[in-house]
Scaffold this motif. Structure first.
Motif, PDB file in Angstrom:
ATOM      1  N   LYS A   1       0.837  -1.210   0.000  1.00 18.90           N
ATOM      2  CA  LYS A   1       0.000   0.000   0.000  1.00 18.90           C
ATOM      3  C   LYS A   1       0.866   1.251   0.000  1.00 18.90           C
ATOM      4  N   GLN A   2       1.929   1.233   0.784  1.00 18.76           N
ATOM      5  CA  GLN A   2       2.835   2.371   0.856  1.00 18.76           C
ATOM      6  C   GLN A   2       3.506   2.612  -0.500  1.00 18.76           C
ATOM      7  N   ALA A   3       3.902   1.551  -1.166  1.00 22.14           N
ATOM      8  CA  ALA A   3       4.554   1.674  -2.480  1.00 22.14           C
ATOM      9  C   ALA A   3       3.562   2.135  -3.543  1.00 22.14           C
ATOM     10  N   MET A   4       2.310   1.753  -3.398  1.00 21.55           N
ATOM     11  CA  MET A   4       1.279   2.079  -4.388  1.00 21.55           C
ATOM     12  C   MET A   4       0.864   3.551  -4.315  1.00 21.55           C
ATOM     13  N   ARG A   5       0.908   4.121  -3.139  1.00 22.94           N
ATOM     14  CA  ARG A   5       0.381   5.472  -2.913  1.00 22.94           C
ATOM     15  C   ARG A   5       0.908   6.518  -3.904  1.00 22.94           C
ATOM     16  N   PRO A   6       2.229   6.643  -4.132  1.00 30.11           N
ATOM     17  CA  PRO A   6       2.700   7.710  -5.022  1.00 30.11           C
ATOM     18  C   PRO A   6       2.596   7.403  -6.522  1.00 30.11           C
ATOM     19  N   LEU A   7       2.200   6.204  -6.876  1.00 29.21           N
ATOM     20  CA  LEU A   7       2.163   5.807  -8.279  1.00 29.21           C
ATOM     21  C   LEU A   7       0.958   6.385  -9.003  1.00 29.21           C
ATOM     22  N   ALA A   8       1.087   6.507 -10.301  1.00 26.60           N
ATOM     23  CA  ALA A   8      -0.015   6.956 -11.148  1.00 26.60           C
ATOM     24  C   ALA A   8      -0.889   5.760 -11.527  1.00 26.60           C
ATOM     25  N   VAL A   9      -2.130   6.031 -11.874  1.00 23.68           N
ATOM     26  CA  VAL A   9      -3.027   4.982 -12.353  1.00 23.68           C
ATOM     27  C   VAL A   9      -2.365   4.294 -13.545  1.00 23.68           C
ATOM     28  N   GLY A  10      -2.357   2.968 -13.526  1.00 25.03           N
ATOM     29  CA  GLY A  10      -1.740   2.195 -14.600  1.00 25.03           C
ATOM     30  C   GLY A  10      -0.333   1.733 -14.278  1.00 25.03           C
ATOM     31  N   ASP A  11       0.329   2.375 -13.301  1.00 31.54           N
ATOM     32  CA  ASP A  11       1.650   1.917 -12.878  1.00 31.54           C
ATOM     33  C   ASP A  11       1.518   0.589 -12.152  1.00 31.54           C
ATOM     34  N   GLN A  12       2.611  -0.149 -12.089  1.00 35.03           N
ATOM     35  CA  GLN A  12       2.569  -1.486 -11.496  1.00 35.03           C
ATOM     36  C   GLN A  12       3.609  -1.653 -10.397  1.00 35.03           C
ATOM     37  N   ILE A  13       3.269  -2.519  -9.448  1.00 31.74           N
ATOM     38  CA  ILE A  13       4.229  -2.959  -8.445  1.00 31.74           C
ATOM     39  C   ILE A  13       4.316  -4.476  -8.513  1.00 31.74           C
ATOM     40  N   GLU A  14       5.490  -4.980  -8.211  1.00 29.89           N
ATOM     41  CA  GLU A  14       5.678  -6.417  -8.032  1.00 29.89           C
ATOM     42  C   GLU A  14       6.005  -6.621  -6.568  1.00 29.89           C
ATOM     43  N   VAL A  15       5.214  -7.444  -5.904  1.00 34.72           N
ATOM     44  CA  VAL A  15       5.433  -7.741  -4.493  1.00 34.72           C
ATOM     45  C   VAL A  15       5.886  -9.180  -4.374  1.00 34.72           C
ATOM     46  N   ARG A  16       6.940  -9.385  -3.612  1.00 35.33           N
ATOM     47  CA  ARG A  16       7.424 -10.736  -3.311  1.00 35.33           C
ATOM     48  C   ARG A  16       7.258 -10.952  -1.818  1.00 35.33           C
TER      49      ARG A  16
END
Length: 87
Positions: free
Chosen positions: A31-46
Motif C-alpha cells: 500500500k505504501q509503495a502504491m500510494r505515489p504511483l499513477a493509475v496504470g503503474d505497477q508494483i511487483e510484491v514478493r
C-alpha cells in the motif's frame, strides 16, 4: 524500492520485497509503495507469508486495482498489481 530488470519475465514495475515479513506487513508495504504511483503503474510484491495470498486478492478487489499476475512458487508468492483509479 527498486525497478525490476526489464529483461525479466515480468514487465517493468516497482519491486516491493516483503519476504520474511509476517501479516500485515507485506500488504502495508505494498500500500505504501502504491500510494505515489499513477493509475496504470505497477508494483511487483514478493512475499513469503502464506496469509498474503488471501490478503492481496481481497485488497486489489476492494481498492479497485488489478492483479495482473500471481505466481505461487511454494515458499514464495509473487504479485504483479496494477494501480487502478478507484482509490
Amino acid at each position: 524500492m527498486t525497478k525490476i530488470d526489464p529483461s525479466s519475465s515480468l514487465p517493468s514495475a516497482t519491486l516491493v520485497d516483503a519476504r520474511q515479513l509476517r501479516c500485515p506487513m507485506p500488504l502495508l508495504r505494498a500500500k505504501q509503495a502504491m500510494r505515489p504511483l499513477a493509475v496504470g503503474d505497477q508494483i511487483e510484491v514478493r512475499a513469503t507469508d502464506a496469509g498474503s495470498v488471501r490478503d492481496f486478492h481481497a485488497y486489489v478487489q476492494l481498492a479497485g486495482h488489478q492483479m495482473i499476475e500471481f505466481i505461487d512458487m511454494g515458499d514464495e508468492y509473487v504479485y504483479l498489481i496494477e494501480k487502478g483509479g478507484a482509490v
